[in-house]
Every structure is written in C-alpha cells, then in structure tokens.
Design a protein around this motif. Sequence first.
Motif, PDB file in Angstrom:
ATOM      1  N   ALA A  90      -1.800   1.231 -13.102  1.00 17.80           N
ATOM      2  CA  ALA A  90      -2.558   1.040 -11.615  1.00 17.80           C
ATOM      3  C   ALA A  90      -3.325  -0.304 -11.652  1.00 17.80           C
ATOM      4  O   ALA A  90      -3.145  -0.742 -10.377  1.00 17.80           O
ATOM      5  CB  ALA A  90      -3.637   2.391 -11.640  1.00 17.80           C
ATOM      6  N   THR A 105      -0.542  -2.687 -11.185  1.00 15.37           N
ATOM      7  CA  THR A 105       0.031  -2.710  -9.707  1.00 15.37           C
ATOM      8  C   THR A 105      -0.799  -3.213  -8.599  1.00 15.37           C
ATOM      9  O   THR A 105      -0.495  -3.787  -7.664  1.00 15.37           O
ATOM     10  CB  THR A 105       0.199  -1.289  -9.517  1.00 15.37           C
ATOM     11  OG1 THR A 105       1.275  -0.740 -10.405  1.00 15.37           O
ATOM     12  CG2 THR A 105       1.054  -1.221  -8.029  1.00 15.37           C
ATOM     13  N   LYS A 106      -2.021  -2.793  -8.934  1.00 12.41           N
ATOM     14  CA  LYS A 106      -3.218  -3.270  -8.131  1.00 12.41           C
ATOM     15  C   LYS A 106      -3.316  -4.846  -7.900  1.00 12.41           C
ATOM     16  O   LYS A 106      -3.241  -5.427  -6.871  1.00 12.41           O
ATOM     17  CB  LYS A 106      -4.474  -2.763  -8.323  1.00 12.41           C
ATOM     18  CG  LYS A 106      -5.851  -3.164  -7.458  1.00 12.41           C
ATOM     19  CD  LYS A 106      -7.057  -2.498  -7.890  1.00 12.41           C
ATOM     20  CE  LYS A 106      -8.201  -2.874  -7.102  1.00 12.41           C
ATOM     21  NZ  LYS A 106      -8.970  -4.123  -7.618  1.00 12.41           N
ATOM     22  N   TYR A 145      -1.564   5.916  -6.486  1.00 11.17           N
ATOM     23  CA  TYR A 145      -0.790   5.455  -7.358  1.00 11.17           C
ATOM     24  C   TYR A 145      -0.007   6.422  -8.205  1.00 11.17           C
ATOM     25  O   TYR A 145       1.102   6.365  -8.736  1.00 11.17           O
ATOM     26  CB  TYR A 145      -1.639   4.622  -8.329  1.00 11.17           C
ATOM     27  CG  TYR A 145      -2.114   3.577  -8.097  1.00 11.17           C
ATOM     28  CD1 TYR A 145      -1.616   2.210  -8.146  1.00 11.17           C
ATOM     29  CD2 TYR A 145      -3.526   3.376  -7.610  1.00 11.17           C
ATOM     30  CE1 TYR A 145      -2.159   1.142  -7.555  1.00 11.17           C
ATOM     31  CE2 TYR A 145      -4.230   2.329  -7.161  1.00 11.17           C
ATOM     32  CZ  TYR A 145      -3.506   1.214  -6.995  1.00 11.17           C
ATOM     33  OH  TYR A 145      -4.059   0.120  -6.574  1.00 11.17           O
ATOM     34  N   GLN A 178       4.777   2.123  -7.071  1.00 15.02           N
ATOM     35  CA  GLN A 178       3.405   2.335  -6.947  1.00 15.02           C
ATOM     36  C   GLN A 178       2.946   1.153  -5.811  1.00 15.02           C
ATOM     37  O   GLN A 178       2.107   1.699  -5.075  1.00 15.02           O
ATOM     38  CB  GLN A 178       2.607   2.156  -8.217  1.00 15.02           C
ATOM     39  CG  GLN A 178       2.757   3.427  -9.100  1.00 15.02           C
ATOM     40  CD  GLN A 178       1.876   3.039 -10.295  1.00 15.02           C
ATOM     41  OE1 GLN A 178       1.594   1.943 -10.614  1.00 15.02           O
ATOM     42  NE2 GLN A 178       1.787   4.254 -11.121  1.00 15.02           N
ATOM     43  N   SER A 179       3.479   0.164  -6.005  1.00 20.47           N
ATOM     44  CA  SER A 179       3.031  -0.742  -4.906  1.00 20.47           C
ATOM     45  C   SER A 179       3.391  -0.399  -3.500  1.00 20.47           C
ATOM     46  O   SER A 179       2.487  -0.737  -2.412  1.00 20.47           O
ATOM     47  CB  SER A 179       3.517  -2.216  -5.305  1.00 20.47           C
ATOM     48  OG  SER A 179       4.991  -2.391  -5.162  1.00 20.47           O
TER      49      SER A 179
END
Length: 167
Positions: free
Chosen positions: A70, A73-74, A125, A103-104
Amino acid sequence: MAETYPSPRFGAPRESKSPANPGSGLVRMLDVVTASHARAVGFLVLCALLLFLPGFFTIPPIDRDEARFAQATKQMVESGDYVDIRFQEDVRYKKPVGIYWLQSAAVEAASALKLPKAELRIWVYRLPSLLGAIGAVLMTYWAALGFVTRRAAVLAALMMCASVLLG
C-alpha cells in the motif's frame, strides 16, 4: 441390551412414520441455485462477498507486506512514476508490478469518484485482491464444469470460497 421405548399416553399423538431429513432444504436450495449458470454465478458471488467482506473496511493492514504494498503504491500515485517502484527511499522490485498497477488504478478510480482521502484508506488498496478472490472462486466453478455436474462445480467453488487461505 434391548432398547425400550416408553409407551405413549392414552390420546397422545403418534410419532411420524417418515423420519425428518434436515438436509432436504439444502438440497432444494442447491437445485434452485444450479438451475442455470447465471443463478450459480450470482450465488457464488454473493457467498464470496459474504465471506470476504467482514472486516474488509475496518481491519488495519494484517501483515507487513500488505502495508508495504500500500505504501509503495501510494508513493507511486503521488509521484506519478508507474515504472520505478519505491518503498520510502528503497527500490521495491521484489514483487510483480501488476499488483501495484491494479492498486494504483483502484486509488485513481476512488479519487475520480470523489472519495475523500482515497489514498489513505486501506480498503481501496484491497479492492484488486477482493476482485481476484472472487475471480478465483468463479474460475474454480468454471474449471470444475469440465469434469463434474453443475451442482458439484458449485460445491467445489463454495469450498474454494470458504478456504481460509483465500479469505
């Protein structure tokens, strides 16, 4: 040793001659569900959601890998660089890049739908994993159809759905 049954009182109703079958309701439900592929798929998706969604929105990241995915990806979404995956300052080329992209995409879609602070919500996510788990259940159903009846394929998919590892 012989079994003895108490004699019924005078005027008491007799026991029924046909024994009760508690599994008959389940068999009837399976007959209704397996009447068509659309019903079977709908039933399996509903069961998957009932089994996978408890805690989906409220449980914090379960293991350190989920939090690292997560966070990477953030950072990917914030920087706009979808090729060079980083976790804080370190490169993160350990896992396939597809999960980061999915996830993005989920974060971008949630932001486009005006979800406040979408990049901070862990359940956003988790959406690709939820869809993948439902896909695994449906693929189990589809693969089993090549070998067994529709009822048995639904039961195989339900076993996959109830798998602790998948959940």
